[in-house]
Design a protein around this motif. Structure first.
Motif, PDB file in Angstrom:
ATOM      1  N   PRO A   1       0.838  -1.201   0.000  1.00 19.95           N
ATOM      2  CA  PRO A   1       0.000   0.000   0.000  1.00 19.95           C
ATOM      3  C   PRO A   1       0.872   1.249   0.000  1.00 19.95           C
ATOM      4  N   ALA A   2       0.384   2.335  -0.591  1.00 18.17           N
ATOM      5  CA  ALA A   2       1.137   3.593  -0.631  1.00 18.17           C
ATOM      6  C   ALA A   2       0.153   4.754  -0.604  1.00 18.17           C
TER       7      ALA A   2
ATOM      8  N   ALA B   1      -4.003   7.254  -3.574  1.00 24.15           N
ATOM      9  CA  ALA B   1      -3.842   5.994  -2.848  1.00 24.15           C
ATOM     10  C   ALA B   1      -3.498   4.900  -3.853  1.00 24.15           C
ATOM     11  N   PHE B   2      -2.603   3.992  -3.444  1.00 23.69           N
ATOM     12  CA  PHE B   2      -2.129   2.927  -4.320  1.00 23.69           C
ATOM     13  C   PHE B   2      -2.213   1.590  -3.573  1.00 23.69           C
ATOM     14  N   ALA B   3      -2.584   0.552  -4.289  1.00 21.69           N
ATOM     15  CA  ALA B   3      -2.568  -0.814  -3.765  1.00 21.69           C
ATOM     16  C   ALA B   3      -1.885  -1.687  -4.819  1.00 21.69           C
ATOM     17  N   THR B   4      -0.776  -2.316  -4.435  1.00 24.92           N
ATOM     18  CA  THR B   4       0.052  -3.034  -5.409  1.00 24.92           C
ATOM     19  C   THR B   4       0.242  -4.478  -4.993  1.00 24.92           C
ATOM     20  N   ALA B   5       0.077  -5.389  -5.930  1.00 24.25           N
ATOM     21  CA  ALA B   5       0.408  -6.800  -5.748  1.00 24.25           C
ATOM     22  C   ALA B   5       1.725  -7.063  -6.449  1.00 24.25           C
ATOM     23  N   LEU B   6       2.687  -7.635  -5.715  1.00 27.45           N
ATOM     24  CA  LEU B   6       4.034  -7.876  -6.231  1.00 27.45           C
ATOM     25  C   LEU B   6       4.294  -9.379  -6.270  1.00 27.45           C
TER      26      LEU B   6
ATOM     27  N   ARG C   1       3.555  21.838  -0.598  1.00 27.76           N
ATOM     28  CA  ARG C   1       3.884  20.874   0.449  1.00 27.76           C
ATOM     29  C   ARG C   1       3.503  19.465  -0.016  1.00 27.76           C
ATOM     30  N   TYR C   2       4.290  18.450   0.351  1.00 25.33           N
ATOM     31  CA  TYR C   2       4.016  17.091  -0.112  1.00 25.33           C
ATOM     32  C   TYR C   2       4.460  16.051   0.908  1.00 25.33           C
ATOM     33  N   LEU C   3       3.822  14.885   0.828  1.00 29.24           N
ATOM     34  CA  LEU C   3       4.142  13.741   1.678  1.00 29.24           C
ATOM     35  C   LEU C   3       3.874  12.477   0.883  1.00 29.24           C
ATOM     36  N   ASP C   4       4.887  11.609   0.747  1.00 24.36           N
ATOM     37  CA  ASP C   4       4.754  10.332   0.044  1.00 24.36           C
ATOM     38  C   ASP C   4       5.210   9.212   0.971  1.00 24.36           C
ATOM     39  N   MET C   5       4.422   8.135   1.054  1.00 24.22           N
ATOM     40  CA  MET C   5       4.784   6.986   1.890  1.00 24.22           C
ATOM     41  C   MET C   5       4.494   5.690   1.141  1.00 24.22           C
ATOM     42  N   GLN C   6       5.343   4.698   1.365  1.00 24.70           N
ATOM     43  CA  GLN C   6       5.146   3.377   0.775  1.00 24.70           C
ATOM     44  C   GLN C   6       5.563   2.307   1.776  1.00 24.70           C
ATOM     45  N   TRP C   7       4.761   1.251   1.869  1.00 24.08           N
ATOM     46  CA  TRP C   7       5.100   0.072   2.657  1.00 24.08           C
ATOM     47  C   TRP C   7       5.095  -1.138   1.742  1.00 24.08           C
ATOM     48  N   ILE C   8       6.016  -2.073   1.975  1.00 26.31           N
ATOM     49  CA  ILE C   8       6.008  -3.357   1.268  1.00 26.31           C
ATOM     50  C   ILE C   8       6.062  -4.469   2.315  1.00 26.31           C
ATOM     51  N   TYR C   9       5.141  -5.418   2.216  1.00 27.00           N
ATOM     52  CA  TYR C   9       5.091  -6.544   3.137  1.00 27.00           C
ATOM     53  C   TYR C   9       5.241  -7.844   2.338  1.00 27.00           C
TER      54      TYR C   9
END
Length: 312
Positions: free
Chosen positions: A33-34, A49-54, A300-308
């Motif tokens: 998710p990001a 909003a982003f939802a990614t399958a890797l 102003r900006y904010l970017d976040m990404q998590w990978i599980y």
């Protein structure tokens, strides 16, 4: 062909070309998710909003997958939205930072549907010289431009040359074409002095020269000429595999023949160890430049990404 059918066609094609070539050793599944958000002094707020399958995940710097994207825009009571489907991949060397990243897909904006993309490739020519290329295509993100379905195409290249063990010279060229018929040329130069290597502190001077086309009642900022000069202090540290980088800049801009006005920036980047069952990165910042309404434009900006990682 309907938009949904276009999405399925793009997904199938990219999955065949990209995911189908993944090595068996890399077929570790992960989800990512990001979130991205920005706001400016003109009242524009953007949320993505982003939802990614890797299906192919090796590390936080090497993966490929399929991403669903939602975007929302709000300004002065106007609300617009869109969504898209992307193929995304990255393969970056953790030690050198060299490598490739790519995102390409179909995006339905408020008024139109188009192909969007973002690509960069960097490689070392020798121990002193690195070179790279980059390209992107996306919506022009102002309410007026989105309502008219205006997008841009950008291509460029960059060169980094280590003139001294503690001095690096950086140059880049870029050309942008807007779908409403206007263009922009941009040249950048930067000198980086590794002032205190043990503390990770650099002193930098950055210069930007830009040629565009001033348009009355324009939907985006593209003056005939813009020059910017800025001094920057950077600070990079590593702790237990975590990396963070901060920079603060102060300088001035000149638009056409107007008087000089202040230009400022602040940015923080944070990333977790690249190898492991999870990966996290964050980028946040603020800039002050000239905008459509004159000096004092703040972004102003904010970017976040998590990978599980999920396993094989």
């Amino acid at each position: 062909m309907s938009y949904r059918n276009k999405q399925l066609a793009v997904l199938a094609t990219l999955a065949f070309l990209g995911l189908g070539r993944a090595d068996a050793a890399d077929n570790r599944w992960a989800v990512s998710p990001a979130w991205s958000q920005s706001s400016d002094s003109d009242g524009l707020n953007i949320r993505k909003a982003f939802a990614t399958a890797l299906p192919s995940y090796t590390s936080g710097l090497k993966w490929q997958g399929i991403e669903w994207q939602e975007q929302h825009y709000r300004q002065n009571g106007n609300t617009l939205s869109g969504h898209g489907l992307n193929y995304t991949t990255q393969d970056i060397d953790a030690l050198t930072g060299m490598g490739m990243s790519l995102k390409i897909g179909v995006n339905q904006g408020p008024e139109k549907t188009t192909v969007i993309g973002d690509w960069s490739y960097n490689q070392a020519y020798n121990k002193q010289l690195n070179w790279g290329m980059f390209a992107s295509r996306d919506w022009v993100e102002s309410i007026g431009a989105l309502q008219q379905g205006i997008h841009y195409d950008l291509v460029g290249g960059n060169v980094d040359y280590q003139a001294h063990p503690r001095i690096t010279l950086v140059g880049s060229l870029a050309q942008t074409h807007f779908s409403d018929g206007h263009d922009r040329q941009q040249q950048r130069a930067r000198v980086v002095w590794d002032a205190l290597p043990d503390q990770g502190i650099t002193l930098q001077w950055a210069y930007k020269h830009q040629l565009g086309e001033t348009v009355t009642n324009a939907n985006y900022f593209n003056p005939d000429r813009l020059d910017e000069s800025m001094g920057i202090v950077g600070w990079r540290r590593r702790f237990a595999g975590w990396q963070w980088y901060a920079r603060v800049g102060e300088g001035h801009q000149r638009v056409n023949n107007d008087e000089r006005t202040p230009a400022r920036l602040m940015e923080l980047q944070l990333s977790s160890p690249a190898h492991g069952d999870s990966f996290f990165k964050l980028r946040a910042g603020r800039s002050e430049t000239v905008g459509l309404n004159g000096p004092g434009y703040v972004y102003r900006y904010l970017d976040m990404q998590w990978i599980y990682a999920l396993g094989r």
